[in-house]
Design an enzyme around this catalytic site. Sequence first.
Site, PDB file in Angstrom:
ATOM      1  N   LYS A   7       5.713  11.022  -9.471  1.00  0.00           N
ATOM      2  CA  LYS A   7       4.794   9.828  -9.648  1.00  0.00           C
ATOM      3  C   LYS A   7       3.387  10.468  -9.681  1.00  0.00           C
ATOM      4  O   LYS A   7       2.540   9.915 -10.313  1.00  0.00           O
ATOM      5  CB  LYS A   7       5.253   8.923  -8.648  1.00  0.00           C
ATOM      6  CG  LYS A   7       3.886   7.976  -8.332  1.00  0.00           C
ATOM      7  CD  LYS A   7       4.102   6.972  -9.587  1.00  0.00           C
ATOM      8  CE  LYS A   7       3.106   5.775  -9.726  1.00  0.00           C
ATOM      9  NZ  LYS A   7       2.116   5.552  -8.937  1.00  0.00           N
ATOM     10  N   LYS A  64      -0.645   0.690   2.830  1.00  0.00           N
ATOM     11  CA  LYS A  64      -1.544   1.569   2.424  1.00  0.00           C
ATOM     12  C   LYS A  64      -1.011   3.030   2.592  1.00  0.00           C
ATOM     13  O   LYS A  64      -0.331   3.181   3.615  1.00  0.00           O
ATOM     14  CB  LYS A  64      -2.887   1.291   3.235  1.00  0.00           C
ATOM     15  CG  LYS A  64      -3.954   0.805   2.733  1.00  0.00           C
ATOM     16  CD  LYS A  64      -5.067   0.901   3.381  1.00  0.00           C
ATOM     17  CE  LYS A  64      -6.499   0.036   2.922  1.00  0.00           C
ATOM     18  NZ  LYS A  64      -6.291  -0.817   1.935  1.00  0.00           N
ATOM     19  N   HIS A 100       2.811  11.815 -13.034  1.00  0.00           N
ATOM     20  CA  HIS A 100       2.563  10.797 -14.183  1.00  0.00           C
ATOM     21  C   HIS A 100       1.041  10.385 -13.944  1.00  0.00           C
ATOM     22  O   HIS A 100       0.637  10.188 -14.919  1.00  0.00           O
ATOM     23  CB  HIS A 100       3.724   9.498 -13.504  1.00  0.00           C
ATOM     24  CG  HIS A 100       3.459   8.273 -13.858  1.00  0.00           C
ATOM     25  ND1 HIS A 100       2.335   7.484 -13.568  1.00  0.00           N
ATOM     26  CD2 HIS A 100       4.041   7.630 -15.042  1.00  0.00           C
ATOM     27  CE1 HIS A 100       2.493   6.326 -14.240  1.00  0.00           C
ATOM     28  NE2 HIS A 100       2.966   6.508 -15.197  1.00  0.00           N
ATOM     29  N   ASN A 101       0.844  10.263 -12.688  1.00  0.00           N
ATOM     30  CA  ASN A 101      -0.533   9.555 -12.431  1.00  0.00           C
ATOM     31  C   ASN A 101      -1.608  10.771 -13.122  1.00  0.00           C
ATOM     32  O   ASN A 101      -2.603  10.288 -13.637  1.00  0.00           O
ATOM     33  CB  ASN A 101      -0.947   9.302 -10.995  1.00  0.00           C
ATOM     34  CG  ASN A 101      -0.294   8.029 -10.722  1.00  0.00           C
ATOM     35  OD1 ASN A 101       0.619   7.828 -11.229  1.00  0.00           O
ATOM     36  ND2 ASN A 101      -1.145   7.359  -9.712  1.00  0.00           N
ATOM     37  N   SER A 134       5.501   2.776 -10.537  1.00  0.00           N
ATOM     38  CA  SER A 134       4.311   2.682 -11.364  1.00  0.00           C
ATOM     39  C   SER A 134       4.342   1.468 -12.264  1.00  0.00           C
ATOM     40  O   SER A 134       5.405   0.855 -12.520  1.00  0.00           O
ATOM     41  CB  SER A 134       4.300   3.890 -12.574  1.00  0.00           C
ATOM     42  OG  SER A 134       3.164   3.555 -13.535  1.00  0.00           O
ATOM     43  N   SER A 161      -0.155  -8.859   9.207  1.00  0.00           N
ATOM     44  CA  SER A 161      -0.701 -10.280   9.464  1.00  0.00           C
ATOM     45  C   SER A 161       0.066 -11.359   8.684  1.00  0.00           C
ATOM     46  O   SER A 161       0.337 -11.190   7.503  1.00  0.00           O
ATOM     47  CB  SER A 161      -2.201 -10.236   9.104  1.00  0.00           C
ATOM     48  OG  SER A 161      -2.482  -9.992   7.745  1.00  0.00           O
ATOM     49  N   GLU A 207      -1.366  10.312 -16.560  1.00  0.00           N
ATOM     50  CA  GLU A 207      -2.347   9.062 -16.960  1.00  0.00           C
ATOM     51  C   GLU A 207      -3.817   9.448 -17.106  1.00  0.00           C
ATOM     52  O   GLU A 207      -4.538   8.711 -17.849  1.00  0.00           O
ATOM     53  CB  GLU A 207      -1.919   8.010 -15.913  1.00  0.00           C
ATOM     54  CG  GLU A 207      -2.586   6.833 -15.929  1.00  0.00           C
ATOM     55  CD  GLU A 207      -2.233   5.821 -14.832  1.00  0.00           C
ATOM     56  OE1 GLU A 207      -1.057   5.817 -14.241  1.00  0.00           O
ATOM     57  OE2 GLU A 207      -3.174   5.459 -13.995  1.00  0.00           O
ATOM     58  N   LEU A 215       2.925  -6.925   2.168  1.00  0.00           N
ATOM     59  CA  LEU A 215       2.768  -8.196   1.070  1.00  0.00           C
ATOM     60  C   LEU A 215       1.426  -8.221   0.618  1.00  0.00           C
ATOM     61  O   LEU A 215       1.218  -9.290   0.171  1.00  0.00           O
ATOM     62  CB  LEU A 215       3.212  -9.459   1.504  1.00  0.00           C
ATOM     63  CG  LEU A 215       4.678  -9.417   2.185  1.00  0.00           C
ATOM     64  CD1 LEU A 215       5.101 -10.475   2.738  1.00  0.00           C
ATOM     65  CD2 LEU A 215       5.638  -8.879   0.953  1.00  0.00           C
ATOM     66  N   ALA A 216       0.613  -7.125   0.183  1.00  0.00           N
ATOM     67  CA  ALA A 216      -0.494  -7.191  -0.596  1.00  0.00           C
ATOM     68  C   ALA A 216       0.023  -7.447  -2.096  1.00  0.00           C
ATOM     69  O   ALA A 216       1.037  -7.728  -2.387  1.00  0.00           O
ATOM     70  CB  ALA A 216      -1.434  -5.968  -0.343  1.00  0.00           C
ATOM     71  N   LYS A 259      -8.594   7.350  -7.315  1.00  0.00           N
ATOM     72  CA  LYS A 259      -8.036   7.223  -5.796  1.00  0.00           C
ATOM     73  C   LYS A 259      -7.649   8.465  -5.277  1.00  0.00           C
ATOM     74  O   LYS A 259      -7.187   8.270  -4.020  1.00  0.00           O
ATOM     75  CB  LYS A 259      -7.081   5.745  -5.932  1.00  0.00           C
ATOM     76  CG  LYS A 259      -7.597   4.424  -5.765  1.00  0.00           C
ATOM     77  CD  LYS A 259      -6.512   3.554  -5.347  1.00  0.00           C
ATOM     78  CE  LYS A 259      -7.018   2.092  -5.459  1.00  0.00           C
ATOM     79  NZ  LYS A 259      -5.808   1.189  -5.495  1.00  0.00           N
TER      80      LYS A 259
HETATM   81  P1  NDP Z   1      -3.148  -1.831  -0.183  1.00  0.00           P
HETATM   82  O1  NDP Z   1      -2.888  -0.356  -0.402  1.00  0.00           O
HETATM   83  O2  NDP Z   1      -4.400  -2.430  -0.395  1.00  0.00           O
HETATM   84  O3  NDP Z   1      -2.599  -2.140   1.190  1.00  0.00           O
HETATM   85  C1  NDP Z   1      -2.488  -3.190   1.842  1.00  0.00           C
HETATM   86  C2  NDP Z   1      -1.374  -3.595   2.677  1.00  0.00           C
HETATM   87  O4  NDP Z   1      -1.074  -2.635   3.798  1.00  0.00           O
HETATM   88  C3  NDP Z   1      -1.415  -5.082   3.353  1.00  0.00           C
HETATM   89  O5  NDP Z   1      -0.244  -5.500   3.448  1.00  0.00           O
HETATM   90  C4  NDP Z   1      -1.850  -4.503   4.891  1.00  0.00           C
HETATM   91  O6  NDP Z   1      -1.486  -5.373   5.736  1.00  0.00           O
HETATM   92  C5  NDP Z   1      -1.065  -3.383   5.016  1.00  0.00           C
HETATM   93  N1  NDP Z   1      -1.610  -2.397   5.931  1.00  0.00           N
HETATM   94  C6  NDP Z   1      -2.693  -1.641   6.172  1.00  0.00           C
HETATM   95  N2  NDP Z   1      -2.607  -0.957   7.195  1.00  0.00           N
HETATM   96  C7  NDP Z   1      -1.536  -1.414   7.940  1.00  0.00           C
HETATM   97  C8  NDP Z   1      -1.041  -0.661   9.195  1.00  0.00           C
HETATM   98  N3  NDP Z   1      -1.945   0.219   9.795  1.00  0.00           N
HETATM   99  N4  NDP Z   1      -0.030  -1.287   9.669  1.00  0.00           N
HETATM  100  C9  NDP Z   1       0.730  -2.310   8.773  1.00  0.00           C
HETATM  101  N5  NDP Z   1       0.310  -2.740   7.685  1.00  0.00           N
HETATM  102  C10 NDP Z   1      -0.889  -2.102   7.306  1.00  0.00           C
HETATM  103  O7  NDP Z   1      -1.984  -2.561  -1.097  1.00  0.00           O
HETATM  104  P2  NDP Z   1      -1.491  -2.458  -2.477  1.00  0.00           P
HETATM  105  O8  NDP Z   1      -0.596  -3.644  -2.736  1.00  0.00           O
HETATM  106  O9  NDP Z   1      -2.544  -2.161  -3.537  1.00  0.00           O
HETATM  107  O10 NDP Z   1      -0.764  -1.098  -2.462  1.00  0.00           O
HETATM  108  C11 NDP Z   1       0.493  -0.879  -1.653  1.00  0.00           C
HETATM  109  C12 NDP Z   1       0.978   0.474  -2.005  1.00  0.00           C
HETATM  110  O11 NDP Z   1       1.426   0.769  -3.189  1.00  0.00           O
HETATM  111  C13 NDP Z   1      -0.186   1.590  -1.615  1.00  0.00           C
HETATM  112  O12 NDP Z   1       0.338   2.679  -0.872  1.00  0.00           O
HETATM  113  C14 NDP Z   1      -0.596   2.023  -2.852  1.00  0.00           C
HETATM  114  O13 NDP Z   1      -1.030   3.055  -3.015  1.00  0.00           O
HETATM  115  C15 NDP Z   1       0.694   1.754  -3.968  1.00  0.00           C
HETATM  116  N6  NDP Z   1       0.524   1.396  -5.236  1.00  0.00           N
HETATM  117  C16 NDP Z   1      -0.454   0.742  -5.939  1.00  0.00           C
HETATM  118  C17 NDP Z   1      -0.395   0.279  -7.195  1.00  0.00           C
HETATM  119  C18 NDP Z   1      -1.644  -0.572  -7.607  1.00  0.00           C
HETATM  120  O14 NDP Z   1      -1.774  -0.598  -8.885  1.00  0.00           O
HETATM  121  N7  NDP Z   1      -2.216  -1.270  -6.422  1.00  0.00           N
HETATM  122  C19 NDP Z   1       0.314   0.848  -8.071  1.00  0.00           C
HETATM  123  C20 NDP Z   1       1.345   1.421  -7.590  1.00  0.00           C
HETATM  124  C21 NDP Z   1       1.469   1.985  -6.512  1.00  0.00           C
HETATM  125  P3  NDP Z   1      -2.642  -6.723   6.190  1.00  0.00           P
HETATM  126  O15 NDP Z   1      -2.425  -7.755   5.270  1.00  0.00           O
HETATM  127  O16 NDP Z   1      -2.110  -7.064   7.715  1.00  0.00           O
HETATM  128  O17 NDP Z   1      -3.860  -5.971   6.228  1.00  0.00           O
END
Ligand code: NDP
Length: 475
Positions: free
Chosen positions: A182, A75, A185-186, A128, A34, A189, A10-11, A260
């Site tokens: 995808k 991630k 696509h990138n 995307s 977490s 981009e 849920l980032a 990235k």
């Molecule tokens: P991040 O890539 O920064 O990932 C953070 C999340 O991953 C947190 O919820 C974290 O949990 C969790 N995490 C990391 N390591 C682990 C682990 N070992 N076990 C369980 N959970 C883990 O988040 P984003 O929201 O930026 O991106 C999510 C995905 O979407 C990525 O794959 C990214 O490449 C893709 N994406 C991102 C875009 C963007 O614009 N940002 C666009 C399109 C795709 P915790 O909170 O516990 O640390």
Amino acid sequence: ELAQIGVTGLAVMGSNIARNFARHGHTVALHNRSIAKTDALLAEHASEGNFVRTETIEEFISALQKPRRVLIMVKAGDPTDAVIEELAGAMEEGDIIIDGGNALYTDTIRREASLKERGLHFVGAGISGGEEGALNGPSIMPGGPAESYKALGPLLESISAQVDGTPCCTHIGPDGSGHFVKMVHNGIEYADMQLIGEAYNLFRDALDYSPAQIADVFTEWNNGDLESYLVEITAEVLKQVDAKTGQPLVDVIVDAAEQKGTGRWTVKAALDLGVPVTGIAEAVFARALSGSRAQRAAAVGLASGSLADKPADAEQFTHDISRALYASKIVAYAQGFDQIAAGSSEYDWNLHPGDLATIWRGGCIIRARFLDRIKDAYDDNAELPSLILAPYFREAIENAIDSWRRVVITAASLGIPVPAFASSLAYYDALRAERLPAALTQGQRDFFGAHTYERTDSEGKFHTLWSGDRSEVQA
Ligand code: NDP
């Protein structure tokens, strides 16, 4: 009430997609490694819909309707494998795991095969649109078994962007195909952004325009055939004034572009497939060069030569740049679609390029008016040998060609780097050439390595006895 979908991770991306599902009336089970992120989401947005708070994987899984549908937004790389492993251990036959992260497509192929053995459906879905798209409607590229799309498609289509009533989401093809498209696509981009950067640079260094003046040009372009999200945000960025210094923000940002990795992946995959994606490759290399800060600092002051013909007519040159941008963009997309066709045949994915143009019209970073023209081109002829050969694009280039050449000539004369404009033009000229110097390359290869060559006038492979009497033998 059991949830229709679960989101773990849920980032930025995961929390916005979870809210998007909830806003569309779906009950969403929430999970994050977490608990803090889960609680933060609920504290701010619980009122937007039905969420189920869960702490452990077991709780999360038992909160879901069957077949269970779980979207992973963590991630990419090892964390994704760790989460898949945990989920798979708790799930049952027929359940669906969706990876919405930016996974490398070969990882997706591996994961799909291994989960299939365990009776689970695995869907690698490219998503995307960044943060904003995730919340308000992204473009979604789900791969995986067609059967799983029956249970998943309506849910994903309900939260994707919509253009003319058509969702920007469709089943792409088997296993890694969603993440592959995808990735491309990138890559596109990257090329699009590089071309826009080169246009901007020409305004600055050939016409001495200020960022605000250039912003006005981009705003105007956004009303014509260049209309696109990237052109629109370019004007926004160029208009921005830095609060601290009063300077245009673009002038206080360090000119070293980061990446990235998805652009690099695209080029690596293209090299393996033997597809010339020169526009994307130039864009990736241009970012790398911009980041070579020590080398660049040492090279400032190197000779620029004495050919410095500034364009005499700013209005004409502005038009020329717009046409160079449009033509180079056609080349970049044509190359990207070539790579998709090559991937499709390498992995037997049976991909439909017109479908991709359709789902890229909204939600994603490369959304553009242009994509409608690409869709039309493939609707007219699904077997197009190159997008460049579609009547619309062929004519667009015909109308742009002199401008395109003038831009490259002027840039070369003034010493302004335009790697993507120039290499796209070279690609176009090579593609349309009746003869290429590759004949000489073949002769050289035969000379030093007896690698043989084909003849224009007879079948078979031939070799010249270079170190003997130089007569020709059939190989
Ligand atoms: P991040 O890539 O920064 O990932 C953070 C999340 O991953 C947190 O919820 C974290 O949990 C969790 N995490 C990391 N390591 C682990 C682990 N070992 N076990 C369980 N959970 C883990 O988040 P984003 O929201 O930026 O991106 C999510 C995905 O979407 C990525 O794959 C990214 O490449 C893709 N994406 C991102 C875009 C963007 O614009 N940002 C666009 C399109 C795709 P915790 O909170 O516990 O640390």
